[in-house]
Design an enzyme around this catalytic site. Sequence first.
Site, PDB file in Angstrom:
ATOM      1  CG  HIS A  37      -2.153  -0.910   1.043  1.00  8.34           C
ATOM      2  ND1 HIS A  37      -3.111  -0.640   0.182  1.00  8.34           N
ATOM      3  CD2 HIS A  37      -2.159  -2.346   1.375  1.00  8.34           C
ATOM      4  CE1 HIS A  37      -3.851  -1.914   0.181  1.00  8.34           C
ATOM      5  NE2 HIS A  37      -3.372  -2.742   0.858  1.00  8.34           N
ATOM      6  CB  SER A 127      -0.412  -9.496  -9.536  1.00 11.00           C
ATOM      7  OG  SER A 127      -0.675  -8.432 -10.180  1.00 11.00           O
ATOM      8  CB  SER A 129      -5.926  -8.183 -12.828  1.00  7.25           C
ATOM      9  OG  SER A 129      -5.331  -7.658 -11.903  1.00  7.25           O
ATOM     10  CG  ASP A 173       0.113  -5.552  -8.629  1.00  6.69           C
ATOM     11  OD1 ASP A 173       1.002  -5.469  -7.871  1.00  6.69           O
ATOM     12  OD2 ASP A 173      -1.165  -5.544  -8.124  1.00  6.69           O
TER      13      ASP A 173
HETATM   14  C1  GLA Z   1      -2.808  -4.389  -5.142  1.00  5.18           C
HETATM   15  C2  GLA Z   1      -2.633  -3.383  -6.162  1.00  5.18           C
HETATM   16  C3  GLA Z   1      -1.166  -2.528  -5.973  1.00  5.18           C
HETATM   17  C4  GLA Z   1      -0.675  -2.248  -4.501  1.00  5.18           C
HETATM   18  C5  GLA Z   1      -1.075  -3.541  -3.714  1.00  5.18           C
HETATM   19  C6  GLA Z   1      -0.923  -3.135  -1.974  1.00  5.18           C
HETATM   20  O1  GLA Z   1      -1.907  -5.421  -5.571  1.00  5.18           O
HETATM   21  O2  GLA Z   1      -2.842  -3.650  -7.215  1.00  5.18           O
HETATM   22  O3  GLA Z   1      -1.110  -1.556  -6.783  1.00  5.18           O
HETATM   23  O4  GLA Z   1      -1.395  -1.080  -4.351  1.00  5.18           O
HETATM   24  O5  GLA Z   1      -2.488  -3.983  -3.970  1.00  5.18           O
HETATM   25  O6  GLA Z   1       0.341  -2.989  -2.126  1.00  5.18           O
END
Ligand code: GLA
Length: 388
Positions: A37, A127, A129, A173
């Site tokens: 975050h 991730s 996506s 990501d």
């Molecule tokens: C998700 C979001 C990222 C990041 C994380 C938390 O994966 O896609 O951009 O903010 O949460 O670190």
Amino acid sequence: MEGDIKKDLIKLYREEFGRIPDIVTSAPGRINLIGEHTDYNQGYVLPVAIDRRTFTAAGKRGGELFIAFSKELGKKTSFEILQGKFEHTNFWVNYIKGACNLLSAQGKIEGTNFAIGSTVPRGSGLSSSAAYVVSIIEAVAHLYGVDLKDIEIPVLAQRIENEFIGVQSGIMDPFVAKFAREGSAILIDTKTLEYRYIPIPEGCSILVCVTGVKRAIATTEYNKRRQECQEAVACLSSILKKEVTSLRDVSIDELRNVEREMDHVLHLRALHVVTENDRVVKTSAALLNGDKEFVGDMMLESHMSLCSNFQVSGPELNAYVDIAESLDGVYGSRMTGAGFGGSAICLVDSKAEDELAKKIEREYKSRGYENGCVFIARTGSGSRVERN
Ligand code: GLA
């Protein structure tokens, strides 16, 4: 496994569209070692790509029609680019629409066939996506010769998430999906987009502990945290009487000094982000020195802060961390990704990786979380063209 899925996908493409694809691209899923975050607060992150990938097979069909087949969902759908609006029923198609729409501003894109398959578990905080959208962008851009600089790919992918999907996610990501290198984490400064590869020390492995839950509130709460961080920036700007454009401009001391003047929740959110940035920098240095114990300590501190200050963990993630931290051979453990379910990770001694993976999964299930699973993740590399 990755070779098999590529072959299967080409076969599937042939069955669906009666010819072989013009191009096949792929992009990896990821874990984030530390720096959670922080990416939408212009901070530091330290993700690692894993050896699970999404593959996109694509070919020109001419005209206006786009047809897409998802191997995992067993679904086929079609759309015309000019009507590329958000769809609630075929959610996965929004990524393809987003990619075709945004790329058509930079070059002529015509009707295209797609078949997409993946080994990145969905809804697990790994991730899937970003792997999906980056592999689609690579496929469409190569197919139509759209001249994109490497850095434009994650930027475009983030815009698709923000504008077409409605998640206000950061750049981490898609950035790692594009630029990852095997054997290394990437230290990204999300303010400048400068990055540096940080090798993972010899003798340690990463375990991915999938909780088996994805909370419905995840997207709403994610967007809410982002909003709270913005409010904290506005508040700190006025209290500190200096220009604060993001939480990156605030030091830990400054923040501690104004605790009583700030709204409690906003202070907690800011405290997480500011201390987390510090932990990312320290963790990177410790990895370079091979100090795995210290890396582990930072991971646990990060997890605690995500629990109590940022409040994005949950009982399942906490259970994994609790189990892992009690075992010999585990350097550290924490939730990874956005939180509210998804996955936790452990950094462990490679010699004990198999045994630890089994033990942690067994113990997690014995606490009543039947849908969990733990696997050993090898590091992966960034997106690529698999076949022209
Ligand atoms: C998700 C979001 C990222 C990041 C994380 C938390 O994966 O896609 O951009 O903010 O949460 O670190």
